[in-house]
Design an enzyme around this catalytic site. Structure first.
Site, PDB file in Angstrom:
ATOM      1  N   GLY A   1      43.360  58.104  67.616  1.00 35.08           N
ATOM      2  CA  GLY A   1      44.747  57.573  67.921  1.00 35.08           C
ATOM      3  C   GLY A   1      45.839  57.133  66.888  1.00 35.08           C
ATOM      4  O   GLY A   1      46.737  56.165  66.774  1.00 35.08           O
TER       5      GLY A   1
ATOM      6  N   ASN B   1      48.358  59.231  66.365  1.00 37.05           N
ATOM      7  CA  ASN B   1      49.587  59.466  67.346  1.00 37.05           C
ATOM      8  C   ASN B   1      50.242  58.137  68.413  1.00 37.05           C
ATOM      9  O   ASN B   1      51.082  57.719  68.191  1.00 37.05           O
ATOM     10  CB  ASN B   1      49.635  60.856  68.720  1.00 37.05           C
ATOM     11  CG  ASN B   1      50.119  61.745  68.372  1.00 37.05           C
ATOM     12  OD1 ASN B   1      51.235  62.625  67.724  1.00 37.05           O
ATOM     13  ND2 ASN B   1      48.422  62.698  67.966  1.00 37.05           N
TER      14      ASN B   1
ATOM     15  N   ASN C   1      52.766  64.794  77.235  1.00 36.49           N
ATOM     16  CA  ASN C   1      51.720  65.001  76.390  1.00 36.49           C
ATOM     17  C   ASN C   1      51.805  66.380  75.048  1.00 36.49           C
ATOM     18  O   ASN C   1      53.618  66.351  75.175  1.00 36.49           O
ATOM     19  CB  ASN C   1      50.860  66.184  76.490  1.00 36.49           C
ATOM     20  CG  ASN C   1      49.294  66.952  76.368  1.00 36.49           C
ATOM     21  OD1 ASN C   1      49.054  66.078  75.293  1.00 36.49           O
ATOM     22  ND2 ASN C   1      49.397  68.321  76.042  1.00 36.49           N
TER      23      ASN C   1
ATOM     24  N   HIS D   1      50.735  68.051  72.111  1.00 38.02           N
ATOM     25  CA  HIS D   1      50.251  69.731  71.834  1.00 38.02           C
ATOM     26  C   HIS D   1      50.629  69.986  70.514  1.00 38.02           C
ATOM     27  O   HIS D   1      51.715  70.220  69.964  1.00 38.02           O
ATOM     28  CB  HIS D   1      50.482  70.640  72.506  1.00 38.02           C
ATOM     29  CG  HIS D   1      49.665  71.924  72.552  1.00 38.02           C
ATOM     30  ND1 HIS D   1      48.414  71.866  72.713  1.00 38.02           N
ATOM     31  CD2 HIS D   1      49.637  72.935  71.989  1.00 38.02           C
ATOM     32  CE1 HIS D   1      47.808  73.255  72.086  1.00 38.02           C
ATOM     33  NE2 HIS D   1      48.832  73.650  72.128  1.00 38.02           N
TER      34      HIS D   1
ATOM     35  N   ASP E   1      49.376  73.121  79.637  1.00 39.30           N
ATOM     36  CA  ASP E   1      50.762  73.282  78.441  1.00 39.30           C
ATOM     37  C   ASP E   1      51.118  74.301  79.369  1.00 39.30           C
ATOM     38  O   ASP E   1      51.709  74.304  78.743  1.00 39.30           O
ATOM     39  CB  ASP E   1      49.702  74.456  76.714  1.00 39.30           C
ATOM     40  CG  ASP E   1      48.936  73.195  76.326  1.00 39.30           C
ATOM     41  OD1 ASP E   1      48.781  72.226  76.164  1.00 39.30           O
ATOM     42  OD2 ASP E   1      47.872  73.885  75.861  1.00 39.30           O
TER      43      ASP E   1
ATOM     44  N   GLN F   1      54.042  65.645  59.910  1.00 36.04           N
ATOM     45  CA  GLN F   1      56.075  66.329  59.755  1.00 36.04           C
ATOM     46  C   GLN F   1      56.571  66.300  61.431  1.00 36.04           C
ATOM     47  O   GLN F   1      58.346  66.487  61.952  1.00 36.04           O
ATOM     48  CB  GLN F   1      56.301  67.932  59.223  1.00 36.04           C
ATOM     49  CG  GLN F   1      55.712  67.375  57.451  1.00 36.04           C
ATOM     50  CD  GLN F   1      55.898  68.825  57.184  1.00 36.04           C
ATOM     51  OE1 GLN F   1      56.597  69.847  57.813  1.00 36.04           O
ATOM     52  NE2 GLN F   1      55.973  68.642  56.109  1.00 36.04           N
TER      53      GLN F   1
ATOM     54  N   GLU G   1      54.720  65.559  65.020  1.00 39.83           N
ATOM     55  CA  GLU G   1      53.996  65.029  66.199  1.00 39.83           C
ATOM     56  C   GLU G   1      54.499  63.264  66.104  1.00 39.83           C
ATOM     57  O   GLU G   1      54.815  62.807  67.376  1.00 39.83           O
ATOM     58  CB  GLU G   1      52.142  65.422  65.949  1.00 39.83           C
ATOM     59  CG  GLU G   1      51.620  66.129  66.324  1.00 39.83           C
ATOM     60  CD  GLU G   1      49.748  66.801  66.426  1.00 39.83           C
ATOM     61  OE1 GLU G   1      49.913  65.202  67.350  1.00 39.83           O
ATOM     62  OE2 GLU G   1      49.238  67.355  65.557  1.00 39.83           O
TER      63      GLU G   1
HETATM   64  C1  GRF Z   1      46.582  65.338  67.980  1.00 39.93           C
HETATM   65  O1  GRF Z   1      46.712  66.650  67.128  1.00 39.93           O
HETATM   66  C2  GRF Z   1      47.522  66.001  68.927  1.00 39.93           C
HETATM   67  O2  GRF Z   1      48.491  67.155  69.309  1.00 39.93           O
HETATM   68  C3  GRF Z   1      45.843  66.791  69.905  1.00 39.93           C
HETATM   69  O3  GRF Z   1      44.750  65.978  69.423  1.00 39.93           O
HETATM   70  C4  GRF Z   1      45.394  65.531  68.151  1.00 39.93           C
HETATM   71  C5  GRF Z   1      45.109  63.524  68.223  1.00 39.93           C
HETATM   72  O4  GRF Z   1      45.017  63.191  67.074  1.00 39.93           O
HETATM   73  N1  GRF Z   1      46.334  67.403  71.273  1.00 39.93           N
HETATM   74  P1  GRF Z   1      44.862  61.604  67.220  1.00 39.93           P
HETATM   75  O5  GRF Z   1      44.007  61.238  68.015  1.00 39.93           O
HETATM   76  O6  GRF Z   1      46.355  60.875  67.930  1.00 39.93           O
HETATM   77  O7  GRF Z   1      45.178  60.637  65.642  1.00 39.93           O
END
Ligand code: GRF
Length: 207
Positions: A12, A14, A108, A110, A151, A179, A181
């Site tokens: 989590g 992100n 999403n 990626h 995707d 850098q 996401e």
């Molecule tokens: C990230 O690398 C995202 O791009 C991918 O899964 C990962 C998730 O990480 N689809 P987190 O759970 O947000 O730390």
């Protein structure tokens, strides 16, 4: 206020980036109304709790069939009345009926520059392993709307990241998160919340 529901499966980070940018005022007109995980042990659920966001866990494993899971999953999402669904490391296949219902309202993140290193089988660390195997010098991340393909939906934002000598998949994965996401996912939400993203002919226009 844009009502955002975030779907997660793991750490989590992100989700945390989104929470932090809302708190800092860098994402405006937005309220995170719920977090849904398919994994009850996901650390993302703790992050939601710490931020005072309601969360729930719903896993295909707890249902007799995929159809029954899909039905309950969609009902749980609908219940939160989202304007935008954010897949932030969510590892469950989204039911087609949900994709149609939330067309251009589900995004999403990626961890590559689509169309490189994406599609079936490209998730998690595999993406970075393949990039290093191929010897590319630039990688990155992409935020896109979700459509029926893997995707393949309209691209909203992309950010490039340099590969460095001696990178391992883990090191590269971390750099792409830091850098790219954690920057472009909050940015995309802010753009959508402020009605600045239009979709036409499978492409987005940022106004
Ligand atoms: C990230 O690398 C995202 O791009 C991918 O899964 C990962 C998730 O990480 N689809 P987190 O759970 O947000 O730390």
């Amino acid at each position: 206020m844009l009502r955002v529901v975030v779907l997660v499966s793991g750490g989590g980070t992100n989700l945390q980036a989104i929470i932090d940018e809302v708190h800092k005022g860098n994402i405006t007109n937005t309220e995170i109304v719920g977090v849904i995980s398919n994994n009850k042990n996901a650390y993302a659920l703790e992050r939601a709790a710490k931020a005072g966001i309601s969360s729930l866990c719903i896993s295909p494993k707890d249902f007799e069939s995929r159809d029954l899971f899909n039905e309950s999953f969609l009902a749980a999402v609908d219940e939160l009345q989202p304007d935008l669904i954010v897949l932030a490391g969510f590892l469950v296949v989204i039911p087609e009926v949900m994709i149609a219902k939330y067309r251009n309202r589900m995004i999403n993140i990626h961890p590559s520059l689509i169309p490189s290193f994406c599609g079936k089988g490209f998730y998690g660390l595999k993406v970075h392993e393949k990039a290093l195997e191929r010897g590319v010098k630039v990688v990155g991340a992409t935020v896109h709307f979700v459509d029926e393909g893997t995707d393949t939906g309209p691209i909203i934002l992309q950010k490039a990241v340099y590969v460095e000598d001696g990178d391992t998949p883990e090191v590269l994965q971390r750099r792409v998160m830091e850098q790219a996401e954690w920057k472009i996912l909050p940015q995309a939400i802010d753009l959508i919340a402020n009605d600045r993203v239009k979709v036409a002919d499978g492409k987005t226009i940022i106004e």
